[in-house]
Write an enzyme that holds these catalytic residues in place. Sequence first.
Site, mmCIF file in Angstrom:
data_model
loop_
_atom_site.group_PDB
_atom_site.id
_atom_site.type_symbol
_atom_site.label_atom_id
_atom_site.label_comp_id
_atom_site.label_asym_id
_atom_site.label_seq_id
_atom_site.Cartn_x
_atom_site.Cartn_y
_atom_site.Cartn_z
ATOM 1 N N TYR A 145 0.826 -1.224 0.000
ATOM 2 C CA TYR A 145 0.000 0.000 0.000
ATOM 3 C C TYR A 145 0.860 1.274 0.000
ATOM 4 C CZ TYR A 145 -3.348 3.567 1.391
ATOM 5 O OH TYR A 145 -4.119 4.711 1.441
ATOM 6 N N LYS B 35 1.204 4.424 -2.980
ATOM 7 C CA LYS B 35 0.912 5.856 -2.886
ATOM 8 C C LYS B 35 2.155 6.697 -3.222
ATOM 9 C CE LYS B 35 -3.489 5.495 -1.752
ATOM 10 N NZ LYS B 35 -4.564 5.863 -2.693
HETATM 11 P P1 NAP Z 1 -13.319 2.819 1.321
HETATM 12 O O1 NAP Z 1 -14.429 3.289 2.181
HETATM 13 O O2 NAP Z 1 -12.854 1.404 1.396
HETATM 14 O O3 NAP Z 1 -13.703 3.172 -0.195
HETATM 15 C C1 NAP Z 1 -12.899 2.756 -1.267
HETATM 16 C C2 NAP Z 1 -13.684 2.976 -2.532
HETATM 17 O O4 NAP Z 1 -12.863 2.529 -3.645
HETATM 18 C C3 NAP Z 1 -14.971 2.136 -2.589
HETATM 19 O O5 NAP Z 1 -15.972 2.881 -3.233
HETATM 20 C C4 NAP Z 1 -14.558 0.941 -3.436
HETATM 21 O O6 NAP Z 1 -15.647 0.314 -4.094
HETATM 22 C C5 NAP Z 1 -13.662 1.661 -4.419
HETATM 23 N N1 NAP Z 1 -12.854 0.707 -5.198
HETATM 24 C C6 NAP Z 1 -11.932 -0.175 -4.776
HETATM 25 N N2 NAP Z 1 -11.461 -0.886 -5.822
HETATM 26 C C7 NAP Z 1 -12.099 -0.413 -6.933
HETATM 27 C C8 NAP Z 1 -12.053 -0.738 -8.310
HETATM 28 N N3 NAP Z 1 -11.274 -1.716 -8.778
HETATM 29 N N4 NAP Z 1 -12.839 -0.040 -9.169
HETATM 30 C C9 NAP Z 1 -13.655 0.933 -8.716
HETATM 31 N N5 NAP Z 1 -13.762 1.281 -7.414
HETATM 32 C C10 NAP Z 1 -12.983 0.603 -6.538
HETATM 33 O O7 NAP Z 1 -11.990 3.681 1.550
HETATM 34 P P2 NAP Z 1 -11.750 5.257 1.809
HETATM 35 O O8 NAP Z 1 -11.146 5.395 3.145
HETATM 36 O O9 NAP Z 1 -12.920 6.051 1.432
HETATM 37 O O10 NAP Z 1 -10.549 5.489 0.758
HETATM 38 C C11 NAP Z 1 -10.669 6.287 -0.388
HETATM 39 C C12 NAP Z 1 -9.276 6.699 -0.821
HETATM 40 O O11 NAP Z 1 -8.631 7.437 0.227
HETATM 41 C C13 NAP Z 1 -8.332 5.520 -1.145
HETATM 42 O O12 NAP Z 1 -7.578 5.839 -2.284
HETATM 43 C C14 NAP Z 1 -7.439 5.439 0.081
HETATM 44 O O13 NAP Z 1 -6.177 4.897 -0.212
HETATM 45 C C15 NAP Z 1 -7.338 6.914 0.456
HETATM 46 N N6 NAP Z 1 -6.966 7.168 1.853
HETATM 47 C C16 NAP Z 1 -7.780 6.818 2.872
HETATM 48 C C17 NAP Z 1 -7.400 7.111 4.177
HETATM 49 C C18 NAP Z 1 -8.265 6.771 5.359
HETATM 50 O O14 NAP Z 1 -7.841 7.032 6.506
HETATM 51 N N7 NAP Z 1 -9.468 6.238 5.173
HETATM 52 C C19 NAP Z 1 -6.178 7.747 4.430
HETATM 53 C C20 NAP Z 1 -5.364 8.102 3.354
HETATM 54 C C21 NAP Z 1 -5.771 7.825 2.054
HETATM 55 P P3 NAP Z 1 -16.386 -1.006 -3.473
HETATM 56 O O15 NAP Z 1 -17.405 -0.509 -2.485
HETATM 57 O O16 NAP Z 1 -16.978 -1.637 -4.700
HETATM 58 O O17 NAP Z 1 -15.311 -1.846 -2.840
#
Ligand code: NAP
Length: 240
Positions: A163, A167
């Site tokens: 991961y 990034k």
């Molecule tokens: P999340 O709730 O798990 O949401 C991830 C989203 O990505 C979901 O809608 C998922 O769809 C979608 N996804 C995954 N694989 C996909 C694919 N092959 N095609 C299309 N959609 C896909 O996570 P989140 O926390 O909102 O994360 C969103 C972004 O923020 C990510 O890039 C993550 O790395 C980044 N981020 C998050 C955090 C944190 O603390 N949460 C911190 C830093 C960065 P499904 O529902 O179909 O699985």
Amino acid sequence: MGGVNKKTALVTGANKGIGFAIARGLGTIGFRVAVGARDSARREEAVARLRDEGIDAFGVALDVTSGESVTVAAKTIEKTAGGLDVLVNNAGIAGRFDGGAQNPSTLDLDVMRTVLDTNVFGVVRVTNAVLPLLRRAESPRIVNISSTMGSLTLQTGPVLAAYAPSKSMLNSITAQYARELAGTNVIVNAVCPGYVATDFTGFNAPRTPEQGAAVAIRLATLPDDGPRGGFFDDGGPVPW
Ligand code: NAP
């Protein structure tokens, strides 16, 4: 619905979490929002929730790991909205890490491939598919959702050797796009949403999806003289 001058934004992975909050935030300030999501039921539910709030939203079937899906999605957006002003590459996965799968010394290369395919190659697939639409827009913006875990200076969070490097590479790809597009009106940046309570973190994190979305919305709506090729969080520039 939708005046002719309305701007359109595509958010990938917009059915939940930070992506949904970005879609809602952009919709609230007047964008028509293309809700990119791979699962049709989850996508239509998200679109319905946004429409219930008065947001001009439409669903776009989008699996960022499939070139065919991405190509069809770009055509759907052109047909439905006539163009695209903003792309937020939000879809991302952590990848499994049980049994040392993301410890460097026991790294499971299949996990690494899977994570890179979504978090990096997925961004390239989607960006290149919709770039012709963005180039036709007046003030196009691309925002890549990265993480301080990918910052080689900060090295935050746990050891996750698929991961975190995904990034770092996303940050590097962001800089490459910004360099190629320097002479154009397409502004490309990366952002970190902070540590946000979503499925991704088991809802065990201090920030809300709305707080996480704020920096992405800010970069998606930069003025024409805004920064290019940078990495930002709520506090400003983040070291690479
Ligand atoms: P999340 O709730 O798990 O949401 C991830 C989203 O990505 C979901 O809608 C998922 O769809 C979608 N996804 C995954 N694989 C996909 C694919 N092959 N095609 C299309 N959609 C896909 O996570 P989140 O926390 O909102 O994360 C969103 C972004 O923020 C990510 O890039 C993550 O790395 C980044 N981020 C998050 C955090 C944190 O603390 N949460 C911190 C830093 C960065 P499904 O529902 O179909 O699985």
